[in-house]
Design an enzyme around this catalytic site. Structure first.
Site: not given
Length: 394
Positions: A54, A215, A222, A229, A235
């Site tokens: 991370e 995205c 999309c 998605c 959306c």
């Protein structure tokens, strides 16, 4: 008259829009089928490896992190090993990933986990967020992946997903916009239940995967295939043709250019390096000494003469010549580096500080060009040294 303050960005969101009640479930189901499952830090509850990945992934792409992660854990496989490692070793393993304060905080965090938590990472996101280098989103991710804790994340990829899905205008770095996103992130979490731990791992990874692979910033999938998605039906950006507008970009400012002249002091196959302060650019890395030489306009002949004179504190200089020139781009400025090589006699062993004339072995070292991995160096300096190792100038 009092000066008017600039208008602040607001987190504009349609009044009639609500987070779909199955938002979290959709992300979970999509991730289990279409998400990433074979990254080297996945399929483990080892908080050390999760935390390390991370931190490395902050502002760095997955493809660039994989090799560094694997080398790091092969050398320092536990938080105890990292805590006990010398700073030079940590910086050498990190060199090239950039944003070097992350490496310094990584080392400090490991020592704190060992000294204050018995070598075991906390599972409470609020406690994790008190450790060096761990913010709210990273803390939640570590807690989710290692212990299945139900807590929202909001990294850069997730902000893009939320901005488009919920139709949020305004730069995500603005406080009002980010606050609204955190509110939505809390609401969007999958419902608590008997499968909470497994669901939170899939949900947290799913949001990251959606932002990274579907995205995307430039060409969201999309636009070609709505079925790519799981959130496309709700959306706002896709519905209103705003995928190229959201998230609102940060206002651009002109990138200033700075100049520096670096001194490459050579003694046969060795080069002199100086340890940079912990604060500032390249903090904690070994770099070439920088010369106080006027560089605009740059006069190579004058700079070489100045380099000969400046290098006398390191030994008897033999000759000087330009060794290379390159540009390195930081977040807020562009740095033009000109390197001048100065050869000194092989018998000159003392390394002295130009200000104190005192030997400073802890802050200056000779490094063999055949052992460049021994110390952490900034990426552009590493490129200059590699050129010398291949038989650069003289």
């Amino acid at each position: 008259m009092p000066r008017k303050s600039a208008p602040r960005a607001t987190a504009a969101i349609p009044d009639d829009f609500r987070v779909p009640p199955d938002f979290g479930a959709r992300v979970v189901n999509w991730q289990r089928v279409h998400g990433r499952h074979d990254l080297p830090w996945q399929n483990t509850r080892d908080a050390y490896r999760i935390w390390l990945s991370e931190i490395m992934l902050q502002q760095t792409q997955v493809s660039a992190v994989i090799e560094y992660f694997q080398r790091f854990v092969a050398t320092l496989p536990t938080v105890q090993a990292l805590a006990a490692a010398p700073a030079d070793q940590v910086m050498a393993l990190w060199a090239g990933l950039g944003y070097y304060s992350r490496a310094r905080n990584l080392h400090r965090c490991a020592m704190q986990v060992v000294s204050e938590h018995g070598g075991v990472f906390p599972t409470d996101p609020a406690v994790l967020a008190t450790l060096p280098g761990i913010g709210r989103s990273t803390a939640a991710a570590v807690a989710a992946f290692s212990a299945g804790v139900r807590s929202p994340i909001l990294d850069g990829n997730v902000k893009r997903v939320f901005a488009r899905c919920f139709g949020i205008h305004g730069h995500p770095g603005e406080r009002a916009v980010e606050t609204r996103m955190w509110q939505l992130a809390e609401i969007a979490l999958p419902a608590a239940g008997p499968c909470q731990a497994e669901d939170m791992i899939a949900y947290t990874q799913g949001l990251m995967d959606l932002g990274a692979t579907v995205c995307s910033r430039g060409k969201p999938a999309c636009l070609v295939d709505a079925g790519a998605c799981p959130l496309s039906a709700d959306c706002v950006a896709r519905r209103d043709g705003l995928t190229g507008v959201l998230p609102t970009p940060k206002p651009r400012a002109a990138i200033p250019e700075r100049n520096t002249v670096m001194l490459m002091v050579r003694r046969e196959r060795e080069v002199l390096l100086r340890l940079r302060p912990d604060s500032g650019i390249w903090g904690g890395l070994w770099s070439l000494p920088e010369m106080p030489v006027e560089t605009v306009p740059f006069d190579a002949e004058a700079a070489e003469a100045a380099a000969l004179d400046y290098a006398r504190v390191y030994g008897a200089p033999v000759r000087a010549a330009m060794a290379g020139e390159l540009t390195h781009v930081f977040t807020h400025f562009r740095l033009l580096i000109r390197a001048i090589r100065v050869d000194v006699g092989a018998g000159d062993l003392m390394v002295q500080d130009s200000a104190t004339e005192a030997t400073t072995e802890t802050t200056q070292r000779w490094l063999s060009l055949d052992d460049l991995d021994a110390l952490g160096t900034p990426a552009p300096v590493r490129r200059l040294l590699e050129d010398q190792a291949r038989g650069g100038l003289f």
